[in-house]
Design an enzyme around this catalytic site. Structure first.
Site, PDB file in Angstrom:
ATOM      1  N   HIS A 151       7.767   8.407   4.414  1.00 52.61           N
ATOM      2  CA  HIS A 151       6.688   9.215   4.876  1.00 52.61           C
ATOM      3  C   HIS A 151       6.861  10.879   4.802  1.00 52.61           C
ATOM      4  O   HIS A 151       6.178  11.529   5.053  1.00 52.61           O
ATOM      5  CB  HIS A 151       5.938   9.043   6.145  1.00 52.61           C
ATOM      6  CG  HIS A 151       5.405   7.700   6.594  1.00 52.61           C
ATOM      7  ND1 HIS A 151       4.687   7.702   7.399  1.00 52.61           N
ATOM      8  CD2 HIS A 151       5.705   6.481   5.878  1.00 52.61           C
ATOM      9  CE1 HIS A 151       4.439   6.253   7.234  1.00 52.61           C
ATOM     10  NE2 HIS A 151       5.102   5.631   6.482  1.00 52.61           N
ATOM     11  N   GLU A 162      -0.508  -1.615   4.585  1.00 50.11           N
ATOM     12  CA  GLU A 162       0.305  -2.357   6.423  1.00 50.11           C
ATOM     13  C   GLU A 162       0.056  -1.385   6.927  1.00 50.11           C
ATOM     14  O   GLU A 162       0.604  -0.870   8.112  1.00 50.11           O
ATOM     15  CB  GLU A 162       1.681  -2.259   5.499  1.00 50.11           C
ATOM     16  CG  GLU A 162       2.709  -2.649   6.943  1.00 50.11           C
ATOM     17  CD  GLU A 162       3.368  -1.689   7.686  1.00 50.11           C
ATOM     18  OE1 GLU A 162       3.268  -1.735   8.827  1.00 50.11           O
ATOM     19  OE2 GLU A 162       3.353  -0.100   7.483  1.00 50.11           O
ATOM     20  N   GLU A 163      -0.257   0.654   6.372  1.00 48.88           N
ATOM     21  CA  GLU A 163      -0.055   1.783   6.830  1.00 48.88           C
ATOM     22  C   GLU A 163      -1.128   1.128   7.838  1.00 48.88           C
ATOM     23  O   GLU A 163      -2.612   2.713   7.904  1.00 48.88           O
ATOM     24  CB  GLU A 163      -0.340   2.565   5.818  1.00 48.88           C
ATOM     25  CG  GLU A 163       1.139   2.920   5.003  1.00 48.88           C
ATOM     26  CD  GLU A 163       2.982   2.872   6.243  1.00 48.88           C
ATOM     27  OE1 GLU A 163       2.198   3.817   7.229  1.00 48.88           O
ATOM     28  OE2 GLU A 163       3.594   3.123   5.451  1.00 48.88           O
ATOM     29  N   ASP A 176       0.431  -1.462  -0.596  1.00 42.68           N
ATOM     30  CA  ASP A 176      -0.356  -0.164   0.106  1.00 42.68           C
ATOM     31  C   ASP A 176       0.911   1.563   0.031  1.00 42.68           C
ATOM     32  O   ASP A 176       2.131   1.393   0.432  1.00 42.68           O
ATOM     33  CB  ASP A 176      -0.928  -0.129   1.046  1.00 42.68           C
ATOM     34  CG  ASP A 176      -0.332  -0.264   2.012  1.00 42.68           C
ATOM     35  OD1 ASP A 176       1.145  -1.044   2.166  1.00 42.68           O
ATOM     36  OD2 ASP A 176      -0.965   0.537   3.834  1.00 42.68           O
TER      37      ASP A 176
END
Ligand code: NI
Length: 402
Positions: free
Chosen positions: A361, A136-137, A79
């Site tokens: 990020h 995963e996030e 993702d």
């Protein structure tokens, strides 16, 4: 077994092509439809016979060896993040407010690369399961994968995965033995007062001044209640309350995160948060609601798999390329697999310039693509070494029986 030659990837063009394809078309957790289709196509083209969809947009595939043996699993996450990318690359995200800024595009490309390497190898004993995991996030895609049975048929004995690390130069890897990430929980605290005129505070219950007391007091939990030899974080990241400068607010909302490495610390911190907030609120006639939102548990590496990674590192990357590092307060849902089976999660250096040194990020996050073949080769070699180390051959069984 000798280490895998990078040349079996026929240069790195394919890896870069795959990574950029994922990068241009980012998809968020459980929405990785195109990503999933692309991966499936590549796996089928690479000659895999058993490819199945799991966990909505996830994929599981198996490479079977000639003879029976253990099954080891390699994992990549799929993702993207709901952020706007701010790089000026030719392969920049084409979707507004969505971008691969945590390197999951690279993880998928490297796992496809590892699969290609493994398909060219003769695997004598055991099987290698390849999984591409969605979400995963924050949405715990790993849990859905486990629920959909990726740890069985055949039973998986160990799982191996990696994460890109822009704080480390390309060509290096690092690993933390045992517990390597923290419990990552969130909390929402609502302090409820009694609003009224700012000039007559005695007729109200002011949740803003009470919240000030609570915020200071909560900081004492980590500094005064947690054993200084263990680590914990309690961060208040958001506070909201009030509408006007001349009115007492009805309530205040405080949000934050708690990071701990042990269940005991986690429970203790939550207990004191509740107790301290209750004490202060009662003292000043306020009410409160405290909600804990459980996050990912820690990733726990199996110490028995560290020597395996060391050997792979020496074989693929060279001498002194692997470092043993301290745990991180970050979180990763790879943790759910390591709760069930032995796991190995390592970091791959992906920095070689200022452009590739932005943290994960960050809107300008990018990787040195020269690290892609190294990630693919280390993953493939970990799987091969695992099968070699943990296969009990017929000869061994005979010896054991004597
Ligand atoms: Ni990530």
């Amino acid at each position: 077994m000798d280490h895998v030659e990078h040349s079996s990837l026929q240069g790195m063009d394919t890896l870069v092509k795959w990574r950029r394809q994922f990068h241009r078309y980012p998809e968020l957790g459980f929405e990785e439809v195109e990503t999933s289709n692309f991966i499936r196509d590549v796996l089928l083209k690479l000659g895999l016979k058993e490819v199945r969809n799991v966990a909505k947009t996830g994929i599981e595939a198996i490479i079977r060896g000639k003879e029976k043996g253990p099954t080891v699993m390699l994992r990549a996450d799929m993702d993207a993040l709901p952020f706007q990318e701010e790089t000026n690359t030719t392969y920049c995200s084409t979707v507004n407010e969505k971008a691969h800024l945590c390197g999951h595009d690279a993880h998928m490309a490297m796992l496809l690369g590892a699969t290609k390497i493994l398909m060219d190898e003769e695997i004598e004993h055991g099987n290698i399961k390849i999984i591409f995991q969605p979400a995963e996030e924050g949405l715990a895609g790993a849990k859905s994968m486990i629920r959909d049975g990726v740890l069985h048929n055949p039973d998986v004995k160990a799982i191996i995965g990696l994460h890109v690390d822009p704080s480390m130069p390309s060509g290096f890897i690092s690993v933390c033995p045992n517990t390597c990430t923290a419990y990552s929980d969130r909390f929402e605290l609502k302090v409820i007062g009694e609003s009224g005129h700012a000039a007559r505070p005695h007729l109200t219950v002011d949740p803003i001044s009470i919240s000030g007391e609570i915020i200071s007091a909560l900081q004492q939990i980590v500094s005064r209640k947690v054993n200084p030899l263990s680590s914990a974080v309690l961060t208040i990241g958001k506070i909201q309350g009030g509408h006007a400068k001349n009115a007492i607010a009805p309530s205040v909302k405080i949000e934050g995160t708690i990071r701990t490495f042990s269940r005991e610390n986690r429970e203790m911190i939550v207990k004191y948060m509740d107790q301290v907030t209750k004490g202060i609120c009662e003292g000043f006639d306020a009410n409160f609601e405290l909600k804990l939102i459980e996050g990912y548990p820690p990733v726990i590496n199996d110490p028995n798999l560290i020597p395996l990674l060391d050997k792979v590192s020496k074989g693929v990357l060279g001498e002194n390329k692997m470092s043993i590092v301290e745990p991180s307060m970050g979180a990763e849902d790879f943790a759910y697999y390591t709760q069930k089976i032995p796991g190995l999660f390592y970091r791959l250096g992906t920095s070689n310039s200022a452009e590739t040194s932005y943290p994960l990020h960050h809107p300008k996050f990018n990787i040195d693509e020269g690290a892609l073949p190294l990630g693919a080769a280390t993953l493939a070699q970990c799987a091969l070494n695992y099968l070699q180390l943990f296969t009990i051959t017929r000869q061994d069984t005979v010896l054991m029986n004597h």
